[in-house]
Design a protein around this motif. Structure first.
Motif, PDB file in Angstrom:
ATOM      1  N   ALA A 194       0.823  -1.205   0.000  1.00 17.07           N
ATOM      2  CA  ALA A 194       0.000   0.000   0.000  1.00 17.07           C
ATOM      3  C   ALA A 194       0.858   1.256   0.000  1.00 17.07           C
ATOM      4  O   ALA A 194       0.338   2.367   0.008  1.00 17.07           O
ATOM      5  CB  ALA A 194      -0.922  -0.008   1.215  1.00 17.07           C
ATOM      6  N   GLY A 195       2.166   1.099   0.000  1.00 23.06           N
ATOM      7  CA  GLY A 195       3.056   2.247  -0.044  1.00 23.06           C
ATOM      8  C   GLY A 195       3.457   2.778   1.318  1.00 23.06           C
ATOM      9  O   GLY A 195       4.140   3.793   1.415  1.00 23.06           O
ATOM     10  N   TYR A 196       3.044   2.092   2.377  1.00 24.12           N
ATOM     11  CA  TYR A 196       3.407   2.543   3.719  1.00 24.12           C
ATOM     12  C   TYR A 196       4.788   2.030   4.115  1.00 24.12           C
ATOM     13  O   TYR A 196       5.154   0.894   3.785  1.00 24.12           O
ATOM     14  CB  TYR A 196       2.377   2.060   4.746  1.00 24.12           C
ATOM     15  N   LEU A 197       5.497   2.844   4.865  1.00 25.02           N
ATOM     16  CA  LEU A 197       6.795   2.451   5.386  1.00 25.02           C
ATOM     17  C   LEU A 197       6.622   1.255   6.321  1.00 25.02           C
ATOM     18  O   LEU A 197       5.730   1.247   7.179  1.00 25.02           O
ATOM     19  CB  LEU A 197       7.379   3.629   6.176  1.00 25.02           C
ATOM     20  N   VAL A 198       7.428   0.249   6.160  1.00 25.22           N
ATOM     21  CA  VAL A 198       7.353  -0.943   7.009  1.00 25.22           C
ATOM     22  C   VAL A 198       8.143  -0.701   8.289  1.00 25.22           C
ATOM     23  O   VAL A 198       9.324  -0.355   8.227  1.00 25.22           O
ATOM     24  CB  VAL A 198       7.943  -2.165   6.268  1.00 25.22           C
ATOM     25  N   ASP A 199       7.504  -0.863   9.430  1.00 28.40           N
ATOM     26  CA  ASP A 199       8.227  -0.783  10.699  1.00 28.40           C
ATOM     27  C   ASP A 199       8.798  -2.167  10.998  1.00 28.40           C
ATOM     28  O   ASP A 199       8.155  -3.019  11.605  1.00 28.40           O
ATOM     29  CB  ASP A 199       7.288  -0.332  11.825  1.00 28.40           C
ATOM     30  N   ALA A 200      10.021  -2.372  10.536  1.00 28.66           N
ATOM     31  CA  ALA A 200      10.628  -3.697  10.634  1.00 28.66           C
ATOM     32  C   ALA A 200      10.797  -4.135  12.088  1.00 28.66           C
ATOM     33  O   ALA A 200      10.652  -5.319  12.412  1.00 28.66           O
ATOM     34  CB  ALA A 200      11.986  -3.704   9.922  1.00 28.66           C
ATOM     35  N   VAL A 201      11.080  -3.177  12.975  1.00 28.73           N
ATOM     36  CA  VAL A 201      11.293  -3.550  14.378  1.00 28.73           C
ATOM     37  C   VAL A 201       9.981  -4.038  14.993  1.00 28.73           C
ATOM     38  O   VAL A 201       9.935  -5.088  15.644  1.00 28.73           O
ATOM     39  CB  VAL A 201      11.878  -2.365  15.178  1.00 28.73           C
ATOM     40  N   ALA A 202       8.898  -3.292  14.766  1.00 28.60           N
ATOM     41  CA  ALA A 202       7.605  -3.699  15.322  1.00 28.60           C
ATOM     42  C   ALA A 202       7.198  -5.072  14.803  1.00 28.60           C
ATOM     43  O   ALA A 202       6.707  -5.919  15.562  1.00 28.60           O
ATOM     44  CB  ALA A 202       6.538  -2.666  14.971  1.00 28.60           C
ATOM     45  N   GLN A 203       7.437  -5.315  13.514  1.00 28.99           N
ATOM     46  CA  GLN A 203       7.051  -6.614  12.950  1.00 28.99           C
ATOM     47  C   GLN A 203       7.891  -7.741  13.536  1.00 28.99           C
ATOM     48  O   GLN A 203       7.372  -8.796  13.887  1.00 28.99           O
ATOM     49  CB  GLN A 203       7.189  -6.568  11.426  1.00 28.99           C
ATOM     50  N   HIS A 204       9.205  -7.510  13.653  1.00 29.04           N
ATOM     51  CA  HIS A 204      10.069  -8.531  14.244  1.00 29.04           C
ATOM     52  C   HIS A 204       9.620  -8.850  15.673  1.00 29.04           C
ATOM     53  O   HIS A 204       9.513 -10.011  16.063  1.00 29.04           O
ATOM     54  CB  HIS A 204      11.528  -8.058  14.270  1.00 29.04           C
ATOM     55  N   VAL A 205       9.368  -7.799  16.453  1.00 29.79           N
ATOM     56  CA  VAL A 205       9.002  -8.022  17.853  1.00 29.79           C
ATOM     57  C   VAL A 205       7.649  -8.728  17.937  1.00 29.79           C
ATOM     58  O   VAL A 205       7.453  -9.641  18.746  1.00 29.79           O
ATOM     59  CB  VAL A 205       9.015  -6.694  18.647  1.00 29.79           C
ATOM     60  N   SER A 206       6.728  -8.345  17.052  1.00 25.14           N
ATOM     61  CA  SER A 206       5.431  -9.033  17.014  1.00 25.14           C
ATOM     62  C   SER A 206       5.619 -10.515  16.669  1.00 25.14           C
ATOM     63  O   SER A 206       5.008 -11.389  17.291  1.00 25.14           O
ATOM     64  CB  SER A 206       4.530  -8.341  15.991  1.00 25.14           C
ATOM     65  N   ASN A 207       6.482 -10.786  15.707  1.00 29.94           N
ATOM     66  CA  ASN A 207       6.769 -12.191  15.371  1.00 29.94           C
ATOM     67  C   ASN A 207       7.291 -12.959  16.581  1.00 29.94           C
ATOM     68  O   ASN A 207       6.935 -14.117  16.802  1.00 29.94           O
ATOM     69  CB  ASN A 207       7.823 -12.277  14.255  1.00 29.94           C
TER      70      ASN A 207
END
Lengths: 439, 439
Positions: free
Chosen positions: A202-215
């Protein structure tokens, strides 16, 4: 236009019962066919307490007791809703609550000028503590922009902590391991310094840290494959046929992220397809099943340091290794170790989101001319790890690492000297971990 | 604006050499550092023939020989390009060439009016032969629109082929198995009659048949996980660390598709979350790793009938089973059998694309009141299949099925009478397959 039919008297009665739950002390007078409806309505309303659960179980009705069992609803000491995966996860678990103090970002600086890298990551990194480890081979002064809580470690710091007698080489990409060693946080996120934040479909910046921590914060499911991928993501779930007894999952120890633009290819593939870019953003996270090995890349990875820290360390180092990812296999080897250890300890490894945008660097054809060892070694490495069995007595990551080192020495040592060297490094790393990381 | 630098003399010379390959009979005079460049340029141009390969190998240069080995380039009898996965796949393999005569679409008709269903699928189904099997319990006449090459089978046809003494019940969703039995095609694609074509993220209609056949025609990679998913898709590849010796993959026997809108949930989950819809289109296909089990759904599935046909048959049937997917586990059981057999025979199972759009049907709360058996049985079924080892002597799908039936009878027979019944059905199915399908 379709208008909704008016609610039935029964439906209104059930709604009213849900609202006045606290007044109900006996369900025995409620007809069977209403009981299950009422129970589901209470569950959906998030109103199942210990007391209410007891009331329903006291009815002794098979249907209700089966539902309680299937959804893995358990008696606990405090009033509680059904298990996370049954009801709560979609509203709560997927939006991981990140405690800034539980996360370290570790950056191995292979390039002196980190200005662009850091500025690109600023919106995501600035709230966390950063550990920047300067490649000991790098001569120039690091350039780090303002606005970060960063501790920087150089060759002198490494030598002070590790000692001069250590044979572990923290140069090149391996400098990041020093950051893992000195971190004191629960979660470590590590991203190569030639990557910038990616954008999603969708063109949004990916918050890689939030996704990693969620994983890492949501359970992994290594013992049965879920076809709708991570069941703990918002909107996803366990599919029909997934055993209820396995829906609780296990702790996730490692989160492997991916790359847009430059994929993480080996030198021969890169040399053959110099114009190929990875443009497909696959919106999925999945648990790599138990007993399946994967090539864990060090480019964009996170792990639970408390659960598995000592298993993520330096070991295999190619003799002609340079400063380009496609020339190294250190992270691939490390990934084999950590996956085997996770399988053994009943922990999970996830892969997929988050993506990072990887920029171009280096000439693969030149690497091809220089270095072939890594690609060839994999032919011995993979069968070794596929057949490796750790003893039941190995119950910690430290002990597992020492056991793997022993097996490497015995079974691979004769094939190539780098393997014996890797085994020694692993043993030394565990010793170092015990002294430094647990200190 | 950046202008491209003019080509170097060396680069032009190499280009010229590639164009005039047929004139070259000796490479010994070419300097080492040019040899690899030339070889890569030839590979990229798709001009590597047997003769040229021989010329390069004759140079005896380590770099070239390593590259040949790594890319798994082999001598073959006809002049040929390097192996599919090395070079050709992106341009050729991903656009599967579908031979209409190799595909049967099997539809189990649980509803009499197929008009909407068939018309929605018309753009995709009309070029293929259809086998429509009418649920023997369905009384009304089937309504099938014009414009299809369809053979329709009813209760009388089933009895004529199967015989009246058979105890296999082809009713409900199991009617599709009759279609698998009488198909004579290499590939079978089977989609439930409450599904219509889905749209992808860009809004294009998904050709589910083309995607299934592409999944089945390209190799599967069950022995090592590729983090960029199916390496044989356009734009994808094997990542660094993936052993070259495993890049050839194995034949893919089963392609499990997914569902948008109504996901394939079990009755308890559906009852609890009546408003939850699956809206995430995950643009990926992946091989389910060896030894990992998955819940194979019968809603949207395809398989290589020649490779694995007899392993996809009726077996487990719940006593209170109705005409709703969440009331059945027949396909889940079948998926366990076929995955174990694929693992044993060295075949692959893929999951992911294509999606279908699944429409709403039935009331999960009513199913909950009626049927709990399926969910409970999985707790015995999964550990059984996880620990199942087939004997080395079992080298065909038929023999594997008989071996599984034997083990089911011995190990699960006492747990519940449906298991003994399943074992008997499996044996009978294999007999039927031998008579009918191979006849």
């Amino acid at each position: 236009m379709r208008t909704k039919p008016p609610p039935s008297l029964l439906s209104l009665t059930i709604d009213s019962a849900v609202l006045n739950l606290s007044d109900i002390s006996d369900l025995s007078s409620i007809p069977d066919h209403i009981l299950l409806d009422l129970f589901l309505r209470i569950l959906r309303a998030g109103k199942l307490t210990e007391k209410v659960l007891r009331l329903f179980i006291a009815t002794g009705k098979d249907e209700v007791i089966s539902l309680v069992e299937a959804l893995n609803i358990r008696h606990v000491l405090t009033p509680v809703l059904p298990t996370i995966q049954g009801v709560l996860k979609n509203s709560e678990m997927s939006q991981a609550v990140i405690n800034d103090n539980e996360v370290d970002i570790v950056i191995g600086a292979l390039h002196a000028d980190l200005t662009t890298f850091m500025n690109e990551w600023k919106p995501i990194f600035s709230r966390f503590h950063l550990i920047i480890v300067k490649d000991p081979d790098l001569k120039e002064e690091l350039q780090i922009p303002e606005g970060f809580r960063a501790d920087v470690y150089s060759k002198a710091d490494i030598e002070r902590v590790v000692g001069s007698s250590s044979s572990i080489r923290f140069s090149g990409y391996s400098c990041r391991y020093f950051g893992f060693l000195i971190s004191r946080k629960k979660y470590v996120v590590c991203i190569d310094d030639d990557c910038v934040p990616a954008k999603d479909n969708a063109g949004y910046l990916v918050d890689a840290v939030a996704q990693h921590v969620s994983n890492l914060q949501t359970p992994a499911t290594p013992f049965f494959f879920n076809t709708l991928y991570d069941p703990f993501r918002k909107g996803a779930d366990f599919v029909r046929g997934y055993p209820f007894s396995l829906r609780e999952g296990v702790n996730c120890a490692v989160s492997c992220g991916l790359w847009l633009n430059m994929a993480d290819l080996d030198a021969p593939t890169q040399a053959l397809k110099p114009r190929q870019k990875n443009v497909r953003y696959v919106d999925a996270v999945l648990t790599v099943p138990a007993r399946a090995l994967l090539p864990m890349s060090g480019i964009n990875v996170a792990f639970n340091r408390e659960a598995i820290g000592p298993a993520i360390g330096p070991a295999l180092r190619l003799t002609g290794e340079g400063k380009l990812r496609w020339e190294t296999v250190e992270d691939i080897w490390c990934g084999m170790c950590v996956k085997v250890i996770c399988d053994h300890l009943g922990l999970g490894v996830k892969t997929g989101l988050p993506y990072v945008w990887r920029t171009e660097r280096g000439d693969a054809v030149q690497s091809l001319k220089k270095e072939w060892e890594g690609v060839k070694l994999m032919e011995d490495v993979v069968p070794f790890f596929q057949s490796l069995k750790l003893p039941q007595s190995a119950t910690t990551a430290e002990v597992c690492m020492v056991e793997i080192a022993k097996a490497v020495k015995e079974q691979l040592g004769k094939a190539h000297p780098v393997f014996s060297q890797a085994a020694e490094t692993m043993v030394e790393w565990v010793k170092l971990w015990k002294t430094v990381a647990s200190g």
